[in-house]
Design an enzyme around this catalytic site. Structure first.
Site, PDB file in Angstrom:
ATOM      1  N   ASP A 273       0.832  -1.187   0.000  1.00  0.00           N
ATOM      2  CA  ASP A 273       0.000   0.000   0.000  1.00  0.00           C
ATOM      3  C   ASP A 273       0.878   1.252   0.000  1.00  0.00           C
ATOM      4  O   ASP A 273       1.557   1.535   0.975  1.00  0.00           O
ATOM      5  CB  ASP A 273      -0.841  -0.088   1.298  1.00  0.00           C
ATOM      6  CG  ASP A 273      -1.663   1.126   1.536  1.00  0.00           C
ATOM      7  OD1 ASP A 273      -2.104   1.736   0.568  1.00  0.00           O
ATOM      8  OD2 ASP A 273      -1.876   1.471   2.726  1.00  0.00           O
ATOM      9  N   GLY A 323      -5.925   9.993  -5.973  1.00  0.00           N
ATOM     10  CA  GLY A 323      -6.654  11.211  -5.634  1.00  0.00           C
ATOM     11  C   GLY A 323      -8.172  11.219  -5.740  1.00  0.00           C
ATOM     12  O   GLY A 323      -8.768  12.257  -5.464  1.00  0.00           O
ATOM     13  N   GLY A 325     -10.379   9.593  -3.843  1.00  0.00           N
ATOM     14  CA  GLY A 325     -11.034   9.239  -2.578  1.00  0.00           C
ATOM     15  C   GLY A 325     -11.761  10.412  -1.935  1.00  0.00           C
ATOM     16  O   GLY A 325     -11.380  11.572  -2.120  1.00  0.00           O
ATOM     17  N   CYS A 328      -9.542  12.523   0.214  1.00  0.00           N
ATOM     18  CA  CYS A 328      -8.208  12.776  -0.370  1.00  0.00           C
ATOM     19  C   CYS A 328      -8.018  14.234  -0.734  1.00  0.00           C
ATOM     20  O   CYS A 328      -8.944  14.864  -1.254  1.00  0.00           O
ATOM     21  CB  CYS A 328      -8.034  12.004  -1.672  1.00  0.00           C
ATOM     22  SG  CYS A 328      -8.162  10.261  -1.481  1.00  0.00           S
ATOM     23  N   ASP A 361     -10.128   1.996  -6.993  1.00  0.00           N
ATOM     24  CA  ASP A 361     -10.056   2.406  -5.589  1.00  0.00           C
ATOM     25  C   ASP A 361     -10.366   3.892  -5.403  1.00  0.00           C
ATOM     26  O   ASP A 361      -9.596   4.748  -5.831  1.00  0.00           O
ATOM     27  CB  ASP A 361      -8.641   2.082  -5.069  1.00  0.00           C
ATOM     28  CG  ASP A 361      -8.442   2.557  -3.644  1.00  0.00           C
ATOM     29  OD1 ASP A 361      -9.447   2.845  -2.967  1.00  0.00           O
ATOM     30  OD2 ASP A 361      -7.283   2.649  -3.205  1.00  0.00           O
ATOM     31  N   GLU A 440      -2.101  14.916   2.989  1.00  0.00           N
ATOM     32  CA  GLU A 440      -2.761  14.822   1.682  1.00  0.00           C
ATOM     33  C   GLU A 440      -4.135  14.182   1.841  1.00  0.00           C
ATOM     34  O   GLU A 440      -4.591  13.401   1.000  1.00  0.00           O
ATOM     35  CB  GLU A 440      -1.879  14.043   0.694  1.00  0.00           C
ATOM     36  CG  GLU A 440      -0.598  14.776   0.372  1.00  0.00           C
ATOM     37  CD  GLU A 440       0.157  14.256  -0.829  1.00  0.00           C
ATOM     38  OE1 GLU A 440      -0.336  13.363  -1.523  1.00  0.00           O
ATOM     39  OE2 GLU A 440       1.279  14.762  -1.057  1.00  0.00           O
ATOM     40  N   SER A 495     -29.624  14.172 -15.111  1.00  0.00           N
ATOM     41  CA  SER A 495     -29.485  12.865 -14.450  1.00  0.00           C
ATOM     42  C   SER A 495     -29.960  12.892 -13.004  1.00  0.00           C
ATOM     43  O   SER A 495     -30.268  11.855 -12.427  1.00  0.00           O
ATOM     44  CB  SER A 495     -28.027  12.412 -14.468  1.00  0.00           C
ATOM     45  OG  SER A 495     -27.581  12.280 -15.786  1.00  0.00           O
TER      46      SER A 495
HETATM   47  P1  XMP Z   1     -13.493   6.619  -0.792  1.00  0.00           P
HETATM   48  O1  XMP Z   1     -13.886   7.615  -1.827  1.00  0.00           O
HETATM   49  O2  XMP Z   1     -14.231   5.343  -0.925  1.00  0.00           O
HETATM   50  O3  XMP Z   1     -11.953   6.303  -1.118  1.00  0.00           O
HETATM   51  O4  XMP Z   1     -13.543   7.191   0.589  1.00  0.00           O
HETATM   52  C1  XMP Z   1     -11.173   5.421  -0.363  1.00  0.00           C
HETATM   53  C2  XMP Z   1      -9.742   5.479  -0.860  1.00  0.00           C
HETATM   54  O5  XMP Z   1      -9.156   6.768  -0.640  1.00  0.00           O
HETATM   55  C3  XMP Z   1      -7.731   6.642  -0.614  1.00  0.00           C
HETATM   56  N1  XMP Z   1      -7.227   7.397   0.542  1.00  0.00           N
HETATM   57  C4  XMP Z   1      -6.547   8.552   0.469  1.00  0.00           C
HETATM   58  N2  XMP Z   1      -6.106   9.248  -0.595  1.00  0.00           N
HETATM   59  N3  XMP Z   1      -5.228  10.882   0.872  1.00  0.00           N
HETATM   60  C5  XMP Z   1      -5.416  10.418  -0.382  1.00  0.00           C
HETATM   61  O6  XMP Z   1      -5.009  11.080  -1.347  1.00  0.00           O
HETATM   62  C6  XMP Z   1      -5.643  10.231   1.990  1.00  0.00           C
HETATM   63  O7  XMP Z   1      -5.465  10.698   3.112  1.00  0.00           O
HETATM   64  C7  XMP Z   1      -6.329   8.993   1.774  1.00  0.00           C
HETATM   65  N4  XMP Z   1      -6.854   8.075   2.618  1.00  0.00           N
HETATM   66  C8  XMP Z   1      -7.403   7.112   1.833  1.00  0.00           C
HETATM   67  C9  XMP Z   1      -7.427   5.160  -0.525  1.00  0.00           C
HETATM   68  O8  XMP Z   1      -6.991   4.736  -1.790  1.00  0.00           O
HETATM   69  C10 XMP Z   1      -8.777   4.561  -0.132  1.00  0.00           C
HETATM   70  O9  XMP Z   1      -8.915   3.225  -0.490  1.00  0.00           O
END
Ligand code: XMP
Length: 503
Positions: A273, A323, A325, A328, A361, A440, A495
């Site tokens: 990861d 990016g 998420g 994120c 993801d 981030e 939509s």
């Molecule tokens: P969702 O949209 O389902 O996305 O909440 C989950 C994914 O977000 C990523 N992730 C991060 N990406 N900064 C980032 O840029 C973060 O602090 C962070 N935390 C999680 C990760 O891939 C997760 O599976």
């Protein structure tokens, strides 16, 4: 920026003021091609002829790697406010898989994996044992550490008794010896006996647990609770031994030591990861882990080149998304990333060529996005934010203005970074540490959404509907049949519910 058909001319003039020693800088860069990148909201799927009698005929079988199946195409994100043994068990029972995060000690992570592996296996192969001369206090400690209520009492490898709740619940003296409390009339089944035989034994003797032996050696424990669970969750994702499946995550630093500990607990695949997975660290880690003879999931990447590099290193599945998420801020902080539909379509070309599955993801807001991710070639999606609001997730629950919420945080947020430092250094409260953090991600609240089951069920109904709209019956057919159209802001508006007052 001037645009002339496909020709973009970037022109910027940076004035840094009279007193600086920097020269006034003029940048002229010509590029004759700049790729357009689209995300879930920019596209829709073309509805196609369906021969299904009902949407429920659509199947949801998919795969995580070529050796690990998925009964539903859902993965739970490796985030500390999303996944723990409880939420992982809930998703695996429905047919999906959780990724146990690595933001804890190796021992803690191994324990969470153990809890999942012990949750619903029909035969517990290595039941926790105790010896006769130990005290009730010793027994209680062992049970609490392993989150169980029964111990098999052994002499060497031979079972001589069983200590169940019935034996100790009314005992107030913790110094009493196990031998004075345990049940010594043991009902045993031979290794290899059928579940039906074991149920018959339990019924006959009005007991809930049967010890499995090979001659007189302890080989396992079968419990009625596990048998009931197996019947209740017929689509659960199980390994060859009948245990729920789970992925363990490792970072690029202690990956070998961590992976070995997780493999010893029976983890089904290892995920390396790293936010920027198209990197030397990642490639070295994937190569190292492949020697452990376990499926390796690698990410995150968002380009065909990134996927190619990880597949060449030996990855069995690629995790895609830089990016998107919900928590994120990578794209804001670093300026880097690719909107998810374009990233998925790009990676799909490489993954298809090598027959390696990939996970979309991040950025999933509902079932429509999941169908779009599958249509772009993904074999599953990974979800963080939506699962963070479930009752099983580890995030704190609180009430605000009469409504229930849960805390959720990005794993690169300030809080998560400080938590990591605290684990490594024992302290993270000083300002210097805070100033060193490059966050981030954000810390946030999400609405309470009920159980994992309550969140997953409508998603599955939506995915089935999407499969049928693609003129398909299976996810594999969606990969072949689906066609996207790009939409405009007018299409997006159309939509959503519009020109009405939504209740
Ligand atoms: P969702 O949209 O389902 O996305 O909440 C989950 C994914 O977000 C990523 N992730 C991060 N990406 N900064 C980032 O840029 C973060 O602090 C962070 N935390 C999680 C990760 O891939 C997760 O599976």
């Amino acid at each position: 920026m001037l645009q002339n058909n496909n020709i973009f001319i970037l022109s910027s003039r940076i004035h840094l003021g009279k007193d600086t020693s920097f020269p006034i800088l003029t940048v002229h860069k010509e590029c004759d091609w700049m790729e357009l990148a689209l995300s879930y909201d920019d596209v829709l799927l073309k509805p196609k002829y369906s021969s299904l009698n009902s949407r429920s005929e659509a199947t949801l079988e998919s795969k995580l790697t070529n050796n690990v199946p998925l009964h539903i195409p859902l993965c739970m994100a490796n985030m500390d406010s999303v996944v723990n043994a409880k939420s992982a068990i809930a998703l695996a029972r429905m047919g999906g898989i959780a990724f146990m995060h690595q933001f804890m000690t190796i021992e803690q992570q191994a324990l969470e994996i153990r809890k999942v592996k012990r949750a619903a296996n029909v035969l517990v192969e290595d039941p926790i044992t105790i010896t006769e001369e130990k005290t009730l206090a010793d027994a209680k400690k062992l049970m609490s550490e392993n989150h169980i209520t029964t111990l098999v009492v052994v002499k060497g490898k031979t079972p001589v008794g069983i200590l169940t709740r019935r034996d100790y619940s009314f005992e107030e003296d913790d110094t009493v010896l196990v031998k004075d409390l345990m049940t010594t009339t043991l009902i045993t089944a031979s290794l290899g006996s059928s579940v039906d035989d074991e149920i018959a034994l339990m019924k006959k003797h009005k007991i809930e647990k049967v010890i499995v032996v090979d001659k007189d050696k302890l080989k396992g424990l079968v419990t009625m609770k596990d048998i009931r669970m197996r019947r209740k969750w017929p689509h659960a994702l199980r390994d060859k031994k009948g245990r729920l499946m789970i992925v363990g995550c490792v970072g690029v630093k202690d990956y070998l030591e961590r992976a070995k500990a997780l493999i010893a607990e029976g983890v089904d695949a290892i995920c390396v990861d790293l936010a920027h997975g198209h990197s030397k660290h990642m490639i070295d880690a994937v190569k190292g882990l492949k020697k452990l003879n376990i499926g390796v999931i690698a990410g995150n990447v968002c380009t065909a080149e990134g996927a190619e590099a990880l597949i060449k290193a030996g990855a069995d599945c690629i995790k895609v998304g830089v990016g998107p998420g919900s928590a994120c801020t990578t794209r804001l902080v670093s300026g880097a990333g690719i909107p998810q539909i374009t990233a998925l379509l790009d990676v799909a070309k490489t993954c298809k060529k090598h027959n390696i599955p990939f996970i979309a993801d991040g950025g999933i807001k509902g079932s429509g996005d999941i169908v779009k991710a599958l249509a772009a070639g993904a074999h599953s999606v990974m979800i963080g934010g939506l699962f963070a609001g479930t009752e099983e997730s580890p995030g704190e629950t609180f009430i605000k203005n009469g409504k229930k919420f849960k805390l959720f945080r990005g794993m690169a947020s300030l809080g998560a970074n400080l938590g990591r430092q605290e684990r490594i250094n024992g302290d993270s409260k000083n300002v210097e540490d805070i100033n060193k953090v490059n966050a981030e991600g954000v810390e946030a609240t999400v609405p309470f959404r009920g159980s994992v089951q309550e969140v997953v069920q409508p998603l599955l109904r939506g995915i089935r509907s999407g499969i049928s709209y693609c003129g398909a019956k299976t996810i594999e057919e969606v990969h072949k049949n689906a066609e996207f159209v790009r939409i405009t802001s007018g299409g997006k508006r159309e939509s959503n519910p519009h020109d009405i007052d939504v209740l």
